[in-house]
Design an enzyme around this catalytic site. Structure first.
Site, PDB file in Angstrom:
ATOM      1  N   GLU A 226       8.163  23.849  44.863  1.00 14.69           N
ATOM      2  CA  GLU A 226       8.579  24.552  43.658  1.00 14.69           C
ATOM      3  C   GLU A 226       7.646  24.173  42.510  1.00 14.69           C
ATOM      4  OE1 GLU A 226      12.740  24.289  42.803  1.00 14.69           O
ATOM      5  OE2 GLU A 226      12.472  25.118  40.807  1.00 14.69           O
ATOM      6  N   ARG A 304      21.890  19.101  36.973  1.00 12.03           N
ATOM      7  CA  ARG A 304      22.704  19.539  38.108  1.00 12.03           C
ATOM      8  C   ARG A 304      23.525  18.376  38.680  1.00 12.03           C
ATOM      9  NH1 ARG A 304      23.306  24.125  41.611  1.00 12.03           N
ATOM     10  NH2 ARG A 304      21.905  25.312  40.288  1.00 12.03           N
ATOM     11  N   GLU A 706      21.368  26.067  49.787  1.00 12.65           N
ATOM     12  CA  GLU A 706      21.592  24.655  49.493  1.00 12.65           C
ATOM     13  C   GLU A 706      22.970  24.100  49.866  1.00 12.65           C
ATOM     14  OE1 GLU A 706      19.188  23.548  45.635  1.00 12.65           O
ATOM     15  OE2 GLU A 706      20.050  25.546  45.447  1.00 12.65           O
TER      16      GLU A 706
HETATM   17  C1  QUE Z   1      13.138  24.841  34.919  1.00  9.93           C
HETATM   18  C2  QUE Z   1      14.501  24.788  35.010  1.00  9.93           C
HETATM   19  C3  QUE Z   1      15.155  24.856  36.259  1.00  9.93           C
HETATM   20  C4  QUE Z   1      14.363  24.951  37.410  1.00  9.93           C
HETATM   21  C5  QUE Z   1      12.982  24.996  37.310  1.00  9.93           C
HETATM   22  C6  QUE Z   1      12.385  24.954  36.056  1.00  9.93           C
HETATM   23  C7  QUE Z   1      16.573  24.843  36.408  1.00  9.93           C
HETATM   24  C8  QUE Z   1      17.109  24.867  37.701  1.00  9.93           C
HETATM   25  C9  QUE Z   1      16.262  24.912  38.799  1.00  9.93           C
HETATM   26  C10 QUE Z   1      16.688  24.802  40.168  1.00  9.93           C
HETATM   27  C11 QUE Z   1      18.017  24.697  40.574  1.00  9.93           C
HETATM   28  C12 QUE Z   1      18.348  24.470  41.894  1.00  9.93           C
HETATM   29  C13 QUE Z   1      17.347  24.345  42.819  1.00  9.93           C
HETATM   30  C14 QUE Z   1      16.027  24.469  42.426  1.00  9.93           C
HETATM   31  C15 QUE Z   1      15.714  24.689  41.132  1.00  9.93           C
HETATM   32  O1  QUE Z   1      14.921  24.982  38.624  1.00  9.93           O
HETATM   33  O2  QUE Z   1      17.311  24.789  35.418  1.00  9.93           O
HETATM   34  O3  QUE Z   1      15.079  24.331  43.339  1.00  9.93           O
HETATM   35  O4  QUE Z   1      17.585  24.086  44.101  1.00  9.93           O
HETATM   36  O5  QUE Z   1      18.436  24.833  37.841  1.00  9.93           O
HETATM   37  O6  QUE Z   1      11.037  25.029  35.962  1.00  9.93           O
HETATM   38  O7  QUE Z   1      15.216  24.665  33.911  1.00  9.93           O
HETATM   39 MO1  MOS Z   2      15.283  24.432  45.209  1.00  9.29          MO
HETATM   40  S1  MOS Z   2      15.652  22.465  45.664  1.00  9.29           S
HETATM   41  O1  MOS Z   2      13.678  24.751  45.632  1.00  9.29           O
HETATM   42  O2  MOS Z   2      16.313  25.608  45.767  1.00  9.29           O
END
Ligand code: QUE
Ligand code: MOS
Length: 752
Positions: A226, A304, A706
């Site tokens: 990511e 989270r 997830e």
């Molecule tokens: C900025 C953010 C978030 C983000 C990425 C960013 C954010 C967020 C998530 C997110 C949540 C669950 C996941 C995951 C990403 O990514 O708020 O991979 O499993 O909840 O650049 O603020």
């Molecule tokens: Mo997120 S941990 O790439 O859904």
């Protein structure tokens, strides 16, 4: 509907980054990285690498034409280290050569002089020394501190939970091509093509419009791609742009393990207060998140954790605080669950502790406190269509939990050296990015003149089957056969400003955008069909590639209708845009309704521990899972199965080890053990809960990426419960519960 990729995967024909045919003039890059975790750079001499036969160029921070900055959320991360080294494996230089073997050999010739500084690897130590990514954050409801006197029982404790290596099968990598006029096209194994586009533009001092990111599919990601696919793409782009040659950079497994961040290890302190009838009256928790050397996604992940601090329970008085700690480890990052597992693990640990002290099964406390319709989650969201009690009760009935527990108790009485343990793991997981702005997506649909259809969305296929779901949405909405539809690569030139495919919301967000696009085209086609058949658009149906008026087949096919539409110069393309309605979070008030909906379920896990050896296996894992109304039960069940095993590995055998000086010791698959086929429970059942799906889920089919991982946490408690049958007083609260620790715990002396 089968996964459209399964045939390609099993025949080896699916194309991953490393399968893209390499242009003849391609150069290959390897990264020279920091040998220590914390140091001041005194001098850097790259001449040994530069003069190595076959080497074309070596790039360091000084060669970056734009900003040496790739921080995704806050600008705190350099692409290449300048003056200070902040973690072992931090990139310092990029060696570009005729092939990757030369590049990897030549990087050994780089000379670095440095002054070693003290490294911090432990989050509690970081917090004590004030080494934080951000000041601590708190969420609260009621007043926990005023409740302890009113509680019949109060217990406190501490726990630690380890990190986790993503171990995607395909390592990180990128392949970048120079195009005319200073433009670049980059193929990257990333969940975030737009993040790559944005970062490359910044590093090279270009506009985002000059950078095109293209992704066909990934060989797994789990959150690890990511934010952390970005550096390698930027390095390939830096070299490619400067040398005007294609440049490929793919990490070896060892480089990948050493240089990339993982799931955040946490330490936590908790205090739990219960009434005489086992209601949780108050809960106080402090988390110490090991963020690594820069923010990456740590702050979003911390948020989270706070949101999932209560797991599936209603707790009227709660206060949770998180310290995001800055340490000298590679930046820890997103990993399936995104901070949720750590929050839920601490909650379950607190319940386990209370149960142990009260000498009752944990499930009595769990059952008493499950959320019910309309309960207020402590961040302000009222739960609607809450199915946790139904999932729990269904599991209790269908898996005959009482009978099972009795069988286990009898077994344990008869067997002095083999003990079994049962745990129940309820889950409640919020679906949406917690940062509201990320909950948007776009999709582009072209209908070609022969009636075939091309679909582009912002979703990345990483093995989770999102492309199959997108194809289903298209086929169902337009009433055509799947073989007419092609899922295009994910490309920033076709679909712009994409959110990462993450937060379990890839199918929801992109699917809704696609639905909107398809309906746009459908509406125009219906209007035309109405005109052609002297009927209202509302009377027209498109089904099985045929056109119907008021349920009667008109004799006209989809193909004919499309060709009529084209001759009339009708628009046969459409962009759909979707933004999840209603969700919000007020950062000032720290209240809101951040999630579109929650996913629920309950797992039963039965362990069997060999009390001579400390080894264990899982006899049974049975799950009642809330899929909503699954649009693809085969894919969704697969997601649950994979998630559970990954979660079980996390709390049982997967153990990251760092030296005190911040070097990863578990740096290969001989020292880092992940679940394999033999780790799969003998009996493994996943049953859907019979419920209707929420409107924000795509075709009422709930997000599934997830949530199931958290069932795996139950493995820890199942092993613990078996151990207690052997050594009732043992106090171990840390995860992972490896066989070594089990053995120690089994023979730990119980203090009187
Ligand atoms: C900025 C953010 C978030 C983000 C990425 C960013 C954010 C967020 C998530 C997110 C949540 C669950 C996941 C995951 C990403 O990514 O708020 O991979 O499993 O909840 O650049 O603020
Ligand atoms: Mo997120 S941990 O790439 O859904």
């Amino acid at each position: 509907m089968k996964n459209i990729d399964s045939k390609g995967h099993v025949t080896g024909k699916s194309v991953y980054l490393d399968d893209i045919p390499v242009r003849q003039d391609t150069l290959f890059a390897a990264v020279y990285s920091a040998p220590v975790a914390h140091a001041r750079i005194l001098s850097l001499d790259t001449s040994g690498a530069q003069n190595f036969p076959g080497v074309v160029a070596v790039f360091t921070a000084g060669d970056i034409p734009g900003e040496n900055q790739i921080g995704g959320t806050i600008p705190d991360e350099t692409l290449l280290a300048e003056e200070e080294i902040i973690y072992q494996g931090e990139p310092i230089a990029v060696v570009v050569a005729e092939n990757e073997y030369i590049a990897r050999e030549a990087r050994e010739k780089i000379k670095l002089e440095y002054e070693t500084l003290e490294a911090i690897t432990d989050p509690r130590e970081a917090a004590e020394k004030g080494s934080l990514l951000l000041s601590p954050r708190t969420l609260a409801m009621g007043d926990a501190s005023s409740q302890w006197d009113k509680c019949s029982y109060v217990f406190s404790g501490s726990t630690k939970i380890g990190g986790q290596e993503h171990l995607y099968i395909e390592t990180q990598g990128a392949y970048c091509f120079p195009k005319e006029n200073g433009n670049l096209t980059v193929y990257s194994s990333t969940q975030s093509p737009t993040a790559i586009q944005r970062a490359i533009a910044k590093v090279l001092g270009k506009g985002m419009h000059q950078i095109e990111t293209d992704v066909t599919r990934l060989g797994g990601a789990f959150g690890g791609k990511e934010d952390q696919a970005t550096p390698w793409a930027c390095m390939a782009a830096l070299a490619s742009s400067s040398l005007q040659k294609p440049v490929k950079l793919v990490l070896s497994r060892q480089d990948d393990l050493r240089m990339t961040g993982k799931r955040h290890p946490y330490a936590a302190d908790f205090k739990i207060g219960l009434s005489a009838d086992l209601k949780i009256m108050a809960f106080e928790v402090t988390y110490y998140q090991n963020g690594g050397a820069v923010n990456d996604l740590s702050l979003a992940i911390a948020e989270r954790t706070l949101f999932h601090a209560t797991n599936s329970y209603y707790i009227p008085h709660i206060k949770s605080t998180i310290y995001s700690c800055k340490t000298n480890l590679p930046p820890n990052t997103a990993f399936r669950g995104f901070g949720g597992p750590q929050g839920m693990f601490v909650m379950e640990s607190a319940i386990a502790k209370a149960a142990q002290e009260l000498e009752i099964p944990a499930l009595k406390i769990q059952q008493k406190n499950l959320l019910k319709e309309g309960d207020l989650l402590y961040y302000g969201q009222k739960v609607k269509q809450v199915h946790i009690r139904k999932a729990w009760q269904t599991a209790f009935r269908e898996f005959e939990i009482r009978k099972k527990q009795k069988e286990i108790d009898d077994f344990n009485k008869k067997n002095p050296l083999i003990k079994k343990g049962l745990a129940l793991m309820p889950i409640t997981f919020g679906i949406s990015f917690t940062a509201t702005f990320l909950n948007q997506a776009r999709a582009l649909v072209h209908v070609y003149t022969d009636g075939s259809v091309g679909v582009s969305t912002g979703a990345i296929e990483m093995g989770q089957g999102v492309n199959t779901k997108m194809l289903q949405v298209t086929a169902q909405t337009l009433g055509i056969t799947p073989s007419r539809i092609k899922l295009e690569s994910t490309n920033t030139t076709r679909v712009a400003n994409t959110s990462p495919t993450a937060a379990s919301s890839g199918a929801d967000l992109n699917g809704q955008a696609l639905l909107i696009a398809c309906r746009g085209i459908l509406q125009r086609l219906k209007k035309l069909a109405g005109e052609l058949h002297g009927a209202n658009a509302s009377e027209i149906d498109l089904k099985d590639e045929k056109i119907f008026v008021g349920g009667q087949f008109t004799g006209m096919s989809w193909e004919t209708l499309i060709s009529e539409a084209y001759l009339r110069r009708m628009q046969l393309s459409e962009i759909g845009h979707y933004a999840t309605p209603e969700i919000y979070f007020d950062k000032e008030k720290k209240k809101g309704s951040p999630f579109a909906y929650h996913v629920y379920g309950t797992a039963m896990l039965v362990s069997k521990v060999d009390c001579l050896r400390g080894t264990y296996e899982f006899e049974e894992v049975k799950i009642i899972h809330d899929f909503g109304e699954s649009m693809n039960p085969v894919i969704d069940t697969g997601q649950v199965e994979g998630g559970v095993i990954q979660g079980m590995g996390y709390v049982t055998m997967e153990e990251l080890a760092y030296s005190k000086s911040g070097r990863l010791l578990s740096n290969s698959l001989s020292t880092y053990k992940v679940p394999d086929i033999y780790s799969v429970p003998k009996v493994f059942v996943v049953k859907p809960l019979k419920v209707s799906g929420p409107k924000h889920a795509i075709l009422k089919s709930k997000a599934v990426g997830e949530p199931p991982l958290m069932y795996g946490l139950g493995a820890y408690f199942a092993v613990r419960n078996a151990m207690r049958a052997f050594n009732p007083g043992f106090k171990y609260f840390d995860s992972p519960i490896t066989p070594e620790k089990v053995l120690l715990g089994l023979y730990e002396k119980v203090k009187a």
